[in-house]
Scaffold this motif. Structure first.
Motif, short mmCIF file in Angstrom:
data_model
loop_
_atom_site.label_atom_id
_atom_site.label_comp_id
_atom_site.label_asym_id
_atom_site.label_seq_id
_atom_site.Cartn_x
_atom_site.Cartn_y
_atom_site.Cartn_z
N ILE A 1 0.85 -1.18 0.00
CA ILE A 1 0.00 0.00 0.00
C ILE A 1 0.88 1.23 0.00
O ILE A 1 1.82 1.32 0.81
CB ILE A 1 -0.91 0.01 1.24
N LEU A 2 0.58 2.16 -0.89
CA LEU A 2 1.22 3.46 -0.86
C LEU A 2 0.24 4.40 -0.18
O LEU A 2 -0.92 4.50 -0.58
CB LEU A 2 1.54 3.96 -2.27
N ALA A 3 0.70 5.05 0.89
CA ALA A 3 -0.18 5.89 1.69
C ALA A 3 0.48 7.24 1.96
O ALA A 3 1.70 7.40 1.85
CB ALA A 3 -0.48 5.20 3.02
N ASP A 4 -0.34 8.21 2.31
CA ASP A 4 0.15 9.50 2.77
C ASP A 4 0.46 9.37 4.25
O ASP A 4 -0.09 8.52 4.95
CB ASP A 4 -0.91 10.59 2.59
N VAL A 5 1.34 10.23 4.76
CA VAL A 5 1.60 10.30 6.19
C VAL A 5 0.89 11.55 6.70
O VAL A 5 1.15 12.65 6.26
CB VAL A 5 3.11 10.40 6.50
N THR B 1 -4.90 14.65 18.53
CA THR B 1 -4.19 13.62 19.28
C THR B 1 -2.70 13.55 18.94
O THR B 1 -1.94 12.90 19.64
CB THR B 1 -4.80 12.23 19.01
N LYS B 2 -2.30 14.18 17.85
CA LYS B 2 -0.90 14.16 17.36
C LYS B 2 -0.45 12.76 16.95
O LYS B 2 0.73 12.50 16.81
CB LYS B 2 0.07 14.72 18.40
N ARG B 3 -1.42 11.86 16.73
CA ARG B 3 -1.08 10.51 16.29
C ARG B 3 -1.00 10.47 14.77
O ARG B 3 -1.79 11.11 14.08
CB ARG B 3 -2.12 9.52 16.77
N LYS B 4 -0.06 9.69 14.26
CA LYS B 4 0.08 9.52 12.82
C LYS B 4 -0.94 8.51 12.32
O LYS B 4 -1.26 7.55 13.01
CB LYS B 4 1.48 9.03 12.46
N TYR B 5 -1.40 8.74 11.10
CA TYR B 5 -2.24 7.77 10.43
C TYR B 5 -1.88 7.79 8.95
O TYR B 5 -1.20 8.70 8.48
CB TYR B 5 -3.73 8.01 10.68
N TYR B 6 -2.29 6.74 8.25
CA TYR B 6 -1.83 6.51 6.88
C TYR B 6 -2.99 6.25 5.92
O TYR B 6 -3.31 5.10 5.63
CB TYR B 6 -0.86 5.32 6.86
N PRO B 7 -3.60 7.32 5.39
CA PRO B 7 -4.67 7.10 4.40
C PRO B 7 -4.09 6.53 3.09
O PRO B 7 -3.06 7.01 2.60
CB PRO B 7 -5.26 8.49 4.20
#
Length: 103
Positions: free
Chosen positions: A27-31, A37-43
């Motif tokens: 999967i290629l995702a954005d950061v 919350t300052k938590r990272k997620y990867y759409p």
């Protein structure tokens, strides 16, 4: 997610293995970072079964981003960024493959 490697702080490559078979997907995702919350997620941007296609898109997206932000202004810059991102992508895939071997 244990099988995530960030590339250049802007994109991430995620390796997903199917539960019932030996098939895997990349999967290629954005950061992104949640403002509260300052938590990272990867759409997800796209899903691939082929490493070469993923790296090709990663290079294209990175060069387009550089042109948009005006950090790439000539053909020489395109070539340099293409080589740099291709190497970062290669290193990310090596790292993901090492993580997969450990599990």
């Amino acid at each position: 997610m244990t099988n995530v490697v960030e590339v250049n702080g802007t994109f991430a490559i995620i390796k997903v293995e199917a539960r019932d078979s030996s098939a895997e997907a990349l999967i290629l995702a954005d950061v992104k970072t949640d403002k509260e919350t300052k938590r990272k997620y990867y759409p997800t941007r796209a899903v691939y079964s082929n490493e070469l296609k993923l790296i090709s898109d990663l290079i294209n997206l990175s060069v387009n981003r550089g042109v948009f932000h005006q950090s790439i202004t000539n053909i020489s810059d395109v070539i340099k960024e293409s080589h740099r991102v291709a190497e970062l992508g290669r290193q990310a895939l090596i790292q993901l493959n090492k993580k997969s071997e450990l599990h």
